[in-house]
Design a protein around this motif. Structure first.
Motif, short mmCIF file in Angstrom:
data_model
loop_
_atom_site.label_atom_id
_atom_site.label_comp_id
_atom_site.label_asym_id
_atom_site.label_seq_id
_atom_site.Cartn_x
_atom_site.Cartn_y
_atom_site.Cartn_z
N MET A 1 -3.15 2.54 -4.17
CA MET A 1 -3.38 2.59 -2.65
C MET A 1 -4.53 3.45 -2.17
O MET A 1 -4.37 4.85 -2.54
CB MET A 1 -2.19 2.69 -1.77
CG MET A 1 -2.21 2.29 -0.35
SD MET A 1 -0.60 2.23 0.56
CE MET A 1 0.14 0.99 -0.09
N ASP A 2 -5.50 3.22 -1.57
CA ASP A 2 -6.52 4.42 -1.16
C ASP A 2 -5.99 5.04 0.23
O ASP A 2 -5.13 4.45 0.92
CB ASP A 2 -7.86 3.77 -1.07
CG ASP A 2 -8.09 2.87 -0.11
OD1 ASP A 2 -7.01 2.52 0.89
OD2 ASP A 2 -9.18 2.42 0.30
N LEU A 3 -6.66 6.08 0.47
CA LEU A 3 -6.19 6.91 1.89
C LEU A 3 -6.32 5.96 2.94
O LEU A 3 -5.53 6.14 3.78
CB LEU A 3 -7.11 8.15 1.69
CG LEU A 3 -6.87 9.08 2.86
CD1 LEU A 3 -5.36 9.66 2.92
CD2 LEU A 3 -7.80 10.28 3.00
N GLN A 4 -7.45 5.34 3.22
CA GLN A 4 -7.81 4.64 4.42
C GLN A 4 -6.52 3.56 4.56
O GLN A 4 -6.02 3.13 5.76
CB GLN A 4 -9.11 3.77 4.44
CG GLN A 4 -9.23 3.05 5.52
CD GLN A 4 -9.29 3.81 6.85
OE1 GLN A 4 -9.91 4.93 6.73
NE2 GLN A 4 -8.65 3.69 7.89
N LYS A 5 -6.00 2.72 3.48
CA LYS A 5 -4.74 1.94 3.62
C LYS A 5 -3.54 2.78 3.95
O LYS A 5 -2.86 2.10 4.91
CB LYS A 5 -4.94 1.24 2.24
CG LYS A 5 -3.74 0.15 2.38
CD LYS A 5 -4.02 -0.81 1.35
CE LYS A 5 -2.87 -2.03 1.22
NZ LYS A 5 -2.67 -2.99 2.37
#
Length: 74
Positions: A1-5
Motif C-alpha cells: 500500500m502506498d502513502l497516498q492510499k
C-alpha cells in the motif's frame, strides 16, 4: 500500500479514529528501537551487577519485593 492510499483511507476514518491513529503514529516516532532497548537493558544489568559485586547494594529476595509491591497497590 502506498502513502497516498493510506492517507486516503485514513481520511475516511471518524474524527475519534483519526485522533487515535495520530497518537499511535506520534508515539511510534518517540519509541526507542529494539537495538536501543537491548543496549539500554544491557547497560542497566551491568550497572546492577557491579553494584552487587562491590557490595554497595544488597539483593532483595523476589518474594519480599512482591510483598512490598502488593502492599503499595492496596
Amino acid at each position: 500500500m502506498d502513502l497516498q492510499k493510506i492517507e486516503d483511507e485514513a481520511l475516511h476514518l471518524s474524527k475519534k479514529e483519526r485522533a487515535q491513529l495520530i497518537q499511535r503514529l506520534v508515539l511510534s516516532l518517540d519509541a526507542p528501537s529494539e537495538d536501543e532497548l537491548r543496549s539500554d537493558w544491557l547497560l542497566e544489568a551491568r550497572r546492577r551487577a557491579e553494584e552487587l559485586d562491590s557490595g554497595s547494594i544488597q539483593a532483595v529476595p523476589g518474594d519480599e519485593v512482591m510483598k512490598k509491591a502488593r502492599a503499595l497497590i492496596r
